[in-house]
Design an enzyme around this catalytic site. Structure first.
Site, mmCIF file in Angstrom:
data_model
loop_
_atom_site.group_PDB
_atom_site.id
_atom_site.type_symbol
_atom_site.label_atom_id
_atom_site.label_comp_id
_atom_site.label_asym_id
_atom_site.label_seq_id
_atom_site.Cartn_x
_atom_site.Cartn_y
_atom_site.Cartn_z
ATOM 1 N N THR A 90 -5.998 3.899 0.782
ATOM 2 C CA THR A 90 -6.942 4.165 -0.315
ATOM 3 C C THR A 90 -7.672 2.882 -0.717
ATOM 4 O OG1 THR A 90 -5.339 3.854 -2.102
ATOM 5 C CG2 THR A 90 -5.548 6.084 -1.201
ATOM 6 N N ASN A 91 -7.025 1.752 -0.565
ATOM 7 C CA ASN A 91 -7.718 0.483 -0.862
ATOM 8 C C ASN A 91 -8.774 0.183 0.203
ATOM 9 O OD1 ASN A 91 -6.721 -1.030 -3.359
ATOM 10 N ND2 ASN A 91 -4.827 -0.241 -2.451
ATOM 11 N N LEU B 16 4.188 -11.468 7.478
ATOM 12 C CA LEU B 16 3.459 -12.523 8.197
ATOM 13 C C LEU B 16 4.126 -13.857 7.873
ATOM 14 C CD1 LEU B 16 -0.147 -11.281 7.352
ATOM 15 C CD2 LEU B 16 1.043 -11.053 9.552
ATOM 16 N N HIS C 291 -1.743 -6.708 -4.836
ATOM 17 C CA HIS C 291 -0.354 -6.392 -5.198
ATOM 18 C C HIS C 291 -0.368 -5.535 -6.467
ATOM 19 C CE1 HIS C 291 3.946 -6.780 -5.314
ATOM 20 N NE2 HIS C 291 3.843 -6.968 -6.623
ATOM 21 N N GLU D 172 2.379 -19.229 2.189
ATOM 22 C CA GLU D 172 3.720 -19.028 2.762
ATOM 23 C C GLU D 172 4.712 -18.427 1.762
ATOM 24 O OE1 GLU D 172 2.243 -21.787 2.047
ATOM 25 O OE2 GLU D 172 3.643 -22.993 0.865
ATOM 26 N N GLU E 183 -7.300 2.547 -11.890
ATOM 27 C CA GLU E 183 -7.877 1.683 -12.941
ATOM 28 C C GLU E 183 -7.982 0.218 -12.517
ATOM 29 O OE1 GLU E 183 -5.963 2.171 -16.737
ATOM 30 O OE2 GLU E 183 -6.137 4.355 -16.662
ATOM 31 N N ALA E 184 -7.146 -0.201 -11.582
ATOM 32 C CA ALA E 184 -7.137 -1.630 -11.242
ATOM 33 C C ALA E 184 -7.408 -1.916 -9.761
ATOM 34 C CB ALA E 184 -5.810 -2.251 -11.673
HETATM 35 C C1 GAR Z 1 -1.119 -0.220 -2.815
HETATM 36 O O1 GAR Z 1 -0.643 0.178 -4.070
HETATM 37 C C2 GAR Z 1 -0.970 -1.717 -2.657
HETATM 38 O O2 GAR Z 1 -1.203 -2.422 -3.831
HETATM 39 C C3 GAR Z 1 0.464 -1.820 -2.239
HETATM 40 O O3 GAR Z 1 0.653 -0.755 -1.354
HETATM 41 C C4 GAR Z 1 -0.233 0.320 -1.688
HETATM 42 C C5 GAR Z 1 -1.020 0.718 -0.470
HETATM 43 O O4 GAR Z 1 -1.803 1.859 -0.706
HETATM 44 N N1 GAR Z 1 0.754 -3.103 -1.659
HETATM 45 C C6 GAR Z 1 1.910 -3.749 -1.814
HETATM 46 O O5 GAR Z 1 2.847 -3.304 -2.428
HETATM 47 C C7 GAR Z 1 1.959 -5.121 -1.154
HETATM 48 N N2 GAR Z 1 3.100 -5.861 -1.616
HETATM 49 P P1 GAR Z 1 -3.052 2.240 0.191
HETATM 50 O O6 GAR Z 1 -2.578 2.258 1.650
HETATM 51 O O7 GAR Z 1 -3.431 3.628 -0.272
HETATM 52 O O8 GAR Z 1 -4.136 1.228 -0.038
#
Ligand code: GAR
Length: 201
Positions: free
Chosen positions: A15-16, A96, A112, A150, A181-182
């Protein structure tokens, strides 16, 4: 000016990634272009989104390599081949190492789903972050976009946005609110900001 070439690393729903694709369509993201989607597994729905939007994609699975070094050498080769300038981790769940992150200083950003330094670092990913926030009882959470170095979730913070926790929230409900929202607002904004700063020509 040439557009900064972006690779979006994904593992799940994407979704991102979709928010970045939409931002590119509306022009919010205009200093960079999504040149590649790289998935850690071939089941990621994010790959469908790449396909539907004619974005080149590649799948690189950690388990197909004997060592982390060989895995990361493959990632680097794919990035070089596609002349990538900026890596955006958008729900990328594969680890990574410093060997990789050090090769791209201030050229890897991550989203995050909490207000760093809360609920971040080793073991905090996806729904687990929201479970931890609810278990602690915080009334405000949010999302953070940061440069990747790192230290897990320890790189310089670029953008943050707070989101309210509501009474009766489940981890799933809270996750969705934090995304809406964020995350989907911040990630395109930060990607444009860094793409602009890396633009050449
Ligand atoms: C999102 O909420 C992102 O912030 C999180 O995984 C989800 C992925 O959703 N990432 C982490 O937790 C990284 N530590 P998406 O595949 O629908 O974008």
């Amino acid at each position: 000016m040439l557009k900064t070439k972006i690779a979006v690393f994904v593992s799940g729903g994407g979704t991102n990634l979709q928010a970045l694709i939409d931002a590119q369509k509306t022009g919010t993201l205009h200093s960079g272009e999504i040149a590649l989607v790289l998935a850690s597994n071939d089941q990621a729905y994010a790959l469908k989104r790449a396909e539907q939007n004619d974005i080149p994609y590649s799948v690189v699975k950690r388990k197909e390599f004997a060592t982390q070094e060989e895995y990361e050498a493959k990632l680097k080769a794919v990035l070089t081949e596609n002349q990538i300038d900026l890596i955006v981790l958008a729900g990328f769940m594969s680890i990574l190492s410093e060997n990789f992150t050090a090769a791209y200083p201030k050229r890897i950003i991550n989203i995050h789903p909490s207000l760093i330094p809360s609920f971040c670092g080793k073991g905090y990913y996806g729904l687990k972050v929201h479970e931890a926030a609810l278990a602690y009882g915080v009334k405000v959470t949010g999302a953070t976009v940061h440069f990747v170095n790192e230290i897990p979730d320890g790189g310089e913070i670029l953008l943050q946005k707070a989101v309210a926790v509501h009474k009766g929230d489940t981890p799933e409900v809270l996750q969705r609110r934090v995304m809406e929202e964020a995350e989907w607002v911040l990630l395109p904004e930060a990607t444009e900001m860094v793409s602009k700063s890396l633009q050449k020509g």
